[in-house]
Design an enzyme around this catalytic site. Structure first.
Site, PDB file in Angstrom:
ATOM      1  N   LYS A  10     -11.921  -1.405   6.858  1.00 42.64           N
ATOM      2  CA  LYS A  10     -11.120  -2.451   7.482  1.00 42.64           C
ATOM      3  C   LYS A  10     -11.382  -2.541   8.985  1.00 42.64           C
ATOM      4  CE  LYS A  10      -7.542  -1.832   3.985  1.00 42.64           C
ATOM      5  NZ  LYS A  10      -7.843  -3.037   3.215  1.00 42.64           N
ATOM      6  N   ASP A  45      -0.950   6.804   6.428  1.00 46.55           N
ATOM      7  CA  ASP A  45      -2.090   5.988   6.018  1.00 46.55           C
ATOM      8  C   ASP A  45      -2.323   4.971   7.132  1.00 46.55           C
ATOM      9  OD1 ASP A  45      -3.848   4.152   4.959  1.00 46.55           O
ATOM     10  OD2 ASP A  45      -2.599   3.611   3.239  1.00 46.55           O
ATOM     11  N   TRP A  70       0.813  -1.209   0.000  1.00 45.88           N
ATOM     12  CA  TRP A  70       0.000   0.000   0.000  1.00 45.88           C
ATOM     13  C   TRP A  70       0.852   1.267   0.000  1.00 45.88           C
ATOM     14  CZ3 TRP A  70      -4.357  -0.617  -2.010  1.00 45.88           C
ATOM     15  CH2 TRP A  70      -5.086  -1.786  -1.809  1.00 45.88           C
TER      16      TRP A  70
END
Length: 365
Positions: free
Chosen positions: A195, A171, A102
């Site tokens: 999530k 993030d 990511w």
């Protein structure tokens, strides 16, 4: 059909109590006689909800008053573009610490809008976070970007980097609200909700006010933090239902005792799985270095560090027969992955642990 134990990495399990609340409010939100799905985003009903969700975010994370809380469409990947579009103008360059898939995607997106310095050398295997003494930070960078928990590779920071005064951008998509965080150490924190804190469709962004008003002229208004802050996240029709669900999940966290309780449970749940891996004499293999193993996403292989396809397929088949679902590793890395987010109970993780023990006893001979 057996009881389902959902270990999906996202969209992930939500608290059962929240589902009951959603069912009760679905067609008659806050006594309005209609669903939130058909309520105007300019109504007093939604304006009240918008403030309530901001308030619970601020309480849980003790967000200082000089930070804006934004609810934006586009998920975490939308913010991969929004971060450079809003911040890179100061110097035209940014530092990215790539520790998994990511953060690598975020760096790739940022290259469209300025120069990106990769703080640590690229690698094909993400299993560790190098000590900061090995980082090549650029003092001229507009910001330093990290991903605090790599959902795919299972690498999680156990420290907050010292960026020598350069704004730190994080993030936190997959470990948001799993523990307390000193927000004042960050310039920006962001993440998709699906999530650990809700469902897909909304990104939560927490941005320090002095970092506003730096947007590149090419930035679309929908990604412009300054414009969205001025409009209190209601520039256009926001993803209202996703914001509502996020708010109900965060209120559930608060009722459970807050982030200290979430952190304690995260340690207990992840330790159950990691201990079995460590005690399996190499039958189960966790690739990530112990000090940065994620408490949210636990990837492992069977048979060796490279895995045994036949055994792993049998493990997954047996797990599904018991209701233990969404355990297949990400397609980029293979193997098995158990995500133990806030909503996953200790009892559910114990069920997986018991299955892992039984599978080991059956196949380790």
């Amino acid at each position: 059909m057996p009881k389902v134990y959902n270990f999906g990495a996202g969209p992930a399990k939500m608290p059962e109590e929240v589902y009951e609340i959603i069912r009760n409010e679905f067609t008659n939100f806050e006594g309005s006689g209609i669903s939130l799905l058909e309520t105007s985003h300019r109504s007093s009903t939604y304006l009240k909800l918008n403030k309530e969700v901001q308030d619970v975010v601020r309480r849980l994370l003790n967000v200082p008053q000089n930070y804006k809380i934004l609810f934006l469409a586009g998920g975490g990947q939308g913010q991969f573009a929004a971060v450079p579009l809003n911040l890179i103008s100061r110097t035209g360059t940014a530092d990215y610490v790539v520790t998994g898939a990511w953060s690598a995607k975020a760096a790739k997106e940022a290259k469209k809008y300025g120069k990106v310095n990769l703080v640590i050398p690229p690698t094909d295997r993400y299993v560790n976070i190098p000590d900061q003494s090995q980082w090549n930070l650029d003092p001229n960078a507009s910001y330093v970007h990290i991903c605090t928990n790599e959902t795919i590779h299972g690498v999680e920071y156990d420290f907050i980097p010292d960026t020598k005064g350069v704004p730190l951008v994080a993030d936190m998509s997959s470990n948001f609200m799993s523990k307390k965080v000193d927000v004042s150490k960050f310039g920006v924190i962001y993440g998709g909700a699906q999530k650990n804190i809700g469902t897909s469709g909304v990104a939560l962004v927490i941005v320090r006010e002095d970092l506003l008003n730096q947007t590149l002229p090419i930035c679309p208004s929908i990604l412009d933090w300054t414009i969205n802050a001025k409009n209190d996240s209601i520039l256009n029709t926001p993803p209202m239902f996703a914001i509502y669900i996020m708010g109900r999940v965060l209120q559930w966290i608060e009722r459970q005792g807050g982030l200290d309780v979430m952190a304690e449970l995260a340690t207990k749940k992840s330790s159950l799985i990691y201990n079995i891996i460590e005690e399996s004499n190499g039958f189960y293999c966790a690739p990530v270095a112990k000090n940065v193993r994620s408490k949210m996403n636990i990837p492992f292989r069977i048979g060796s560090i490279e895995g045994n396809d036949a055994l792993e397929k049998e493990f997954l088949k047996g797990a599904e027969a018991l209701g233990l679902i969404q355990l297949k590793g990400h397609r980029d890395v293979g193997g098995i992955r158990a995500s133990t987010y806030n909503a996953v109970t200790l009892e559910e993780v114990q069920a997986l642990a018991n299955y892992m023990k039984d599978f080991y006893k059956k196949h380790s001979k």
